[in-house]
Design a protein around this motif. Structure first.
Motif, PDB file in Angstrom:
ATOM      1  N   UNK A   1       0.835  -1.196   0.000  1.00 13.76           N
ATOM      2  CA  UNK A   1       0.000   0.000   0.000  1.00 13.76           C
ATOM      3  C   UNK A   1       0.876   1.255   0.000  1.00 13.76           C
ATOM      4  N   UNK A   2       1.949   1.224   0.759  1.00 12.24           N
ATOM      5  CA  UNK A   2       2.864   2.363   0.814  1.00 12.24           C
ATOM      6  C   UNK A   2       3.515   2.600  -0.548  1.00 12.24           C
ATOM      7  N   UNK A   3       3.812   1.520  -1.254  1.00 11.51           N
ATOM      8  CA  UNK A   3       4.392   1.648  -2.590  1.00 11.51           C
ATOM      9  C   UNK A   3       3.415   2.332  -3.543  1.00 11.51           C
TER      10      UNK A   3
ATOM     11  N   UNK B   1       1.701   7.161  -6.507  1.00 13.69           N
ATOM     12  CA  UNK B   1       0.686   8.193  -6.700  1.00 13.69           C
ATOM     13  C   UNK B   1       1.213   9.585  -6.412  1.00 13.69           C
ATOM     14  N   UNK B   2       2.026   9.721  -5.385  1.00 13.70           N
ATOM     15  CA  UNK B   2       2.615  11.025  -5.058  1.00 13.70           C
ATOM     16  C   UNK B   2       3.534  11.502  -6.175  1.00 13.70           C
ATOM     17  N   UNK B   3       4.357  10.605  -6.700  1.00 15.07           N
ATOM     18  CA  UNK B   3       5.257  10.972  -7.799  1.00 15.07           C
ATOM     19  C   UNK B   3       4.469  11.403  -9.037  1.00 15.07           C
ATOM     20  N   UNK B   4       3.461  10.632  -9.400  1.00 13.25           N
ATOM     21  CA  UNK B   4       2.637  10.965 -10.564  1.00 13.25           C
ATOM     22  C   UNK B   4       1.922  12.297 -10.361  1.00 13.25           C
ATOM     23  N   UNK B   5       1.453  12.559  -9.147  1.00 13.41           N
ATOM     24  CA  UNK B   5       0.759  13.821  -8.864  1.00 13.41           C
ATOM     25  C   UNK B   5       1.696  15.013  -8.988  1.00 13.41           C
ATOM     26  N   UNK B   6       2.919  14.863  -8.518  1.00 12.68           N
ATOM     27  CA  UNK B   6       3.910  15.938  -8.623  1.00 12.68           C
ATOM     28  C   UNK B   6       4.204  16.241 -10.085  1.00 12.68           C
TER      29      UNK B   6
ATOM     30  N   UNK C   1      -6.460   7.854  -7.871  1.00 12.19           N
ATOM     31  CA  UNK C   1      -6.840   6.651  -7.135  1.00 12.19           C
ATOM     32  C   UNK C   1      -6.110   5.505  -7.818  1.00 12.19           C
ATOM     33  N   UNK C   2      -5.280   4.778  -7.076  1.00  8.92           N
ATOM     34  CA  UNK C   2      -4.504   3.679  -7.645  1.00  8.92           C
ATOM     35  C   UNK C   2      -4.974   2.353  -7.082  1.00  8.92           C
TER      36      UNK C   2
ATOM     37  N   UNK D   1      -1.105  -2.318 -12.291  1.00  5.69           N
ATOM     38  CA  UNK D   1      -1.495  -1.129 -11.532  1.00  5.69           C
ATOM     39  C   UNK D   1      -2.411  -0.312 -12.426  1.00  5.69           C
ATOM     40  N   UNK D   2      -3.619  -0.068 -11.947  1.00  4.01           N
ATOM     41  CA  UNK D   2      -4.578   0.774 -12.653  1.00  4.01           C
ATOM     42  C   UNK D   2      -4.773   2.034 -11.839  1.00  4.01           C
ATOM     43  N   UNK D   3      -5.032   3.115 -12.537  1.00  3.02           N
ATOM     44  CA  UNK D   3      -5.259   4.347 -11.808  1.00  3.02           C
ATOM     45  C   UNK D   3      -6.333   5.180 -12.482  1.00  3.02           C
ATOM     46  N   UNK D   4      -6.935   6.018 -11.681  1.00  4.51           N
ATOM     47  CA  UNK D   4      -7.966   6.920 -12.156  1.00  4.51           C
ATOM     48  C   UNK D   4      -7.589   8.320 -11.688  1.00  4.51           C
ATOM     49  N   UNK D   5      -7.561   9.254 -12.619  1.00  7.34           N
ATOM     50  CA  UNK D   5      -7.264  10.641 -12.309  1.00  7.34           C
ATOM     51  C   UNK D   5      -8.582  11.389 -12.220  1.00  7.34           C
TER      52      UNK D   5
END
Length: 122
Positions: A45-47, A52-57, A76-77, A91-95
């Motif tokens: 979960x921490x990974x 997510x933090x890196x992608x957001x930056x 949301x990952x 890994x799927x994500x939603x922006x």
């Protein structure tokens, strides 16, 4: 060159560890409990949080350089592990972007990320 330092220590409870970077602390719980009494994050979960933090930056920097505004955004990952080997299989994500024109978002996101993703525009 920049050097980063983190420390991880065991706690009094078995399989619960505490990581520290500067004045920030994160607990990791490896007990596998899923009854609502977890003591911290599972390392997987921490990974996902770190990714997510890196992608957001990156996204925030890109948006500023493109001179378009939004009220807020978040990712949301979801990571899938099948258990046969270490690491995530998928890994799927939603922006989620709030207050921006749909056309501008679609164009900007297609320039930023070349991977399939789901976008929600509010």
């Amino acid at each position: 060159m920049t050097t980063y330092k983190a420390s991880v220590a065991s706690t009094r409870e078995a399989n619960v560890y505490q990581a520290q970077v500067r004045d920030f602390k994160i607990k990791y719980d490896l007990t596998g409990r899923r009854n609502g009494y977890e003591k911290g994050l599972d390392p997987k979960e921490a990974l996902l949080c770190a990714l997510g933090a890196c992608e957001s930056i990156v996204a925030g920097s890109f948006y500023r350089k493109q001179h378009f505004t939004y009220r807020s955004f978040y990712l949301v990952l979801n990571g899938t592990i099948n258990g046969d080997r270490p690491g995530f299989d998928e890994i799927k994500w939603m922006l989620i972007l709030i207050q921006m024109s749909r056309k501008k978002i679609q164009k900007s996101l297609s320039n930023l990320w070349r991977i399939p993703a789901q976008f929600v525009i509010i």
